[in-house]
Design an enzyme around this catalytic site. Structure first.
Site, mmCIF file in Angstrom:
data_model
loop_
_atom_site.group_PDB
_atom_site.id
_atom_site.type_symbol
_atom_site.label_atom_id
_atom_site.label_comp_id
_atom_site.label_asym_id
_atom_site.label_seq_id
_atom_site.Cartn_x
_atom_site.Cartn_y
_atom_site.Cartn_z
ATOM 1 N N ARG A 195 0.849 -1.208 0.000
ATOM 2 C CA ARG A 195 0.000 0.000 0.000
ATOM 3 C C ARG A 195 0.882 1.254 0.000
ATOM 4 N NH1 ARG A 195 -4.786 -0.910 4.175
ATOM 5 N NH2 ARG A 195 -5.446 1.074 3.235
ATOM 6 N N SER A 202 -11.925 14.759 5.958
ATOM 7 C CA SER A 202 -11.960 13.325 6.261
ATOM 8 C C SER A 202 -12.287 13.174 7.748
ATOM 9 C CB SER A 202 -10.608 12.688 5.949
ATOM 10 O OG SER A 202 -9.599 13.310 6.718
ATOM 11 N N ASP A 229 -15.106 3.179 3.561
ATOM 12 C CA ASP A 229 -14.965 1.783 3.987
ATOM 13 C C ASP A 229 -16.269 0.988 3.832
ATOM 14 O OD1 ASP A 229 -12.336 2.301 4.640
ATOM 15 O OD2 ASP A 229 -12.739 2.643 6.759
ATOM 16 N N LYS A 286 -6.783 -0.057 -0.930
ATOM 17 C CA LYS A 286 -7.170 -0.506 0.416
ATOM 18 C C LYS A 286 -6.605 -1.922 0.638
ATOM 19 C CE LYS A 286 -9.393 3.183 1.684
ATOM 20 N NZ LYS A 286 -8.850 4.013 2.753
ATOM 21 N N ARG A 325 -10.358 -2.837 -3.994
ATOM 22 C CA ARG A 325 -11.780 -3.109 -3.726
ATOM 23 C C ARG A 325 -12.688 -2.853 -4.927
ATOM 24 N NH1 ARG A 325 -11.892 -1.057 2.587
ATOM 25 N NH2 ARG A 325 -11.028 -3.006 3.419
ATOM 26 N N ARG A 355 -13.378 -6.408 4.883
ATOM 27 C CA ARG A 355 -14.635 -5.768 4.485
ATOM 28 C C ARG A 355 -15.302 -6.543 3.340
ATOM 29 N NH1 ARG A 355 -15.057 -2.389 8.271
ATOM 30 N NH2 ARG A 355 -13.336 -1.050 8.870
#
Ligand code: S3P
Length: 451
Positions: free
Chosen positions: A140, A211, A334, A361, A365, A407
């Site tokens: 990442r 954020s 998320d 992420k 995703r 997730r």
């Protein structure tokens, strides 16, 4: 030097498969795990404070335990109260100059929040730190962390020409900066604020899109000189030690999202979710579900240590597809994997844009949500920064994979509840990262058992 900590519960990384079957009725009360973002910050900031803090309902997943392990390795005394895992922590703050060099590499495991927040903290400490993570975290982006910290005078390096972890940090003197965040990342914002506590001069951060603001709220509660005005934040370095805060961490709205959406898309459901954090920088998912036509009520709103929380009730609803993009994206980033499941049952198209961050992420995703939901019969067109979901097509159970992404594992479980037949989720143990009790809680609201 502090001894590397031992004695925290260790988790099995053994492959686990879960099978979900549709159930005739979803009903019950859900008690959530503590908010992951708030838990990381409560542990880190109380470690820097003077005095003892008690943190109740600390997030039980691996990510927050990785933060505790790192803090213990840096010499912070953190113990659990009672025998119930790490539900209640007692943190003895070291004061602002009490952290010590760790004797080994710090391991953030799967947790970017651990790595980035500790990165910001450690650049201002007078010792060497090396911090690494698992395969996903080592892939990442870390350039976004290294660049602003270097502007503050930090000596920090990363693999791949300063793009990736492991990170090497030679802590030292820092100066405050006036910086416009190029992406709306709370992790980068928090890292700079943590560095700013130890810098000479004022740190000013300007956000084009706001954020999550848990760091700002907690720093204010702990007596730091921080002011937020509009989308700008101004922080003075520590002149007095932070004051420890006791808190009961509100339930995690990101974990609530699975049960909110399960209750909304299931044809016969009513779910009550207790003590859920509803910080406005996190409630994009509620706004979107309401706009899609969800029957969702917020009751009993209150405040806990500067953070708002409430109970939420959802019932079976008819959803209509919607366009989601722009400033709301960081408020629900998320929750997009499970929102995609809602899009699959909604009438018409759901279009998600401006969410290119999903590609960096725990998995990519956009790619993994599109491929795994498509296996179940959904029609999803991936876009560079989002996806188009063509709703109203029936889902059919088959074998799907979490890609080791917590997730995605939980979103696929929600899809499995409304799919025909059995849905088998490979690498379902990924839920340990944020929600170790997820399967048990799911079982408690289904009248037919997922195995
Ligand atoms: C988090 C910030 C967000 C979010 C992550 C937790 C935090 O990441 O996706 O799960 O606690 O600060 P970014 O800062 O990369 O947007």
């Amino acid at each position: 030097m502090a001894e590397q900590s031992v004695g925290l519960r260790s988790f099995s990384s053994r492959a686990e498969t879960r099978t979900i079957k549709p159930c005739p009725r979803l009903e019950g009360k859900v008690v959530l795990p503590g908010d992951k973002s708030i838990s990381h910050r409560a542990a880190i900031l109380n470690s820097l404070a003077k005095g003892k803090a008690r943190i109740d309902n600390f997030a039980p997943g691996r990510d927050c335990l990785a933060t505790i392990r790192c803090l213990k390795a840096l010499g912070v005394k953190i113990v659990r109260e009672g025998s119930r895992d790490w539900h209640t922590l007692l943190v003895s703050g070291t004061g602002e100059d009490g952290l010590q060099e760790a004797v080994n590499v710090l391991d953030a495991e799967n947790s970017a929040t651990t790595m980035r927040l500790l990165g910001g903290l450690l650049v201002g400490q007078p010792f060497l730190s090396v911090i690494t993570g698992d395969t996903s975290l080592r892939n990442r982006p870390m350039g976004r962390l290294i660049e602003p910290l270097r502007l503050m005078g930090a000596d920090i390096w990363g693999r791949g020409q300063d793009s990736f972890a492991p990170l090497i940090i030679k802590g030292g003197k820092l100066r405050g900066i006036d910086f416009t965040l190029p992406i709306p990342s709370a992790q980068i914002k928090s890292a700079i604020l943590l560095a700013g506590l130890f810098a000479r001069g004022n740190t000013v951060l300007r956000q084009t899109i706001p954020s999550r603001d848990h760091t700002e709220r907690m720093l204010k509660q702990m007596g730091a000189s921080l002011e937020s005005e509009g989308n700008s934040i101004s922080l003075l370095p520590l002149s007095n030690p932070l004051i420890s805060v006791n808190l009961h961490v509100p339930g995690d709205i990101s974990s609530a999202a699975y049960f909110l959406i399960a209750g909304i898309i299931h044809p016969s459901a009513r779910i009550v979710i207790r003590d859920c954090g509803i910080n406005p920088t996190r409630t994009g998912i509620i706004d979107i579900l309401l706009a899609m036509g969800a029957k969702l009520k917020i009751n009993n709103e209150r405040l806990e240590a500067g953070e708002p929380l409430a109970d939420i009730v959802v019932e079976s609803s008819e959803l209509t597809g919607i366009e989601v993009g722009g400033d709301i994206i960081p408020r629900l980033i998320d929750e997009i994997p499970v929102l995609a499941v809602a899009g699959c049952v909604a009438k018409g198209k759901t279009i998600i844009r401006d969410a290119g961050e999903l590609r960096v992420k725990e998995s990519d995703r956009i790619a993994t949500v599109a491929s795994e939901l498509s296996r179940l019969g959904a029609k999803i067109e991936p876009l560079p920064d989002g996806m188009v979901i063509y709703g109203g097509r029936p889902l059919s159970g088959t074998e799907v994979d979490s890609h080791f992404d917590h997730r995605l594992a939980m979103s696929l479980a929600v899809a499995g509840l409304i799919a025909k037949g059995e849905t088998t989720i490979k690498h379902a143990q990924a839920t340990q990262v944020s929600y170790p009790d997820f399967w048990q809680t799911l079982l408690s609201v289904t009248s037919k058992e997922p195995t």
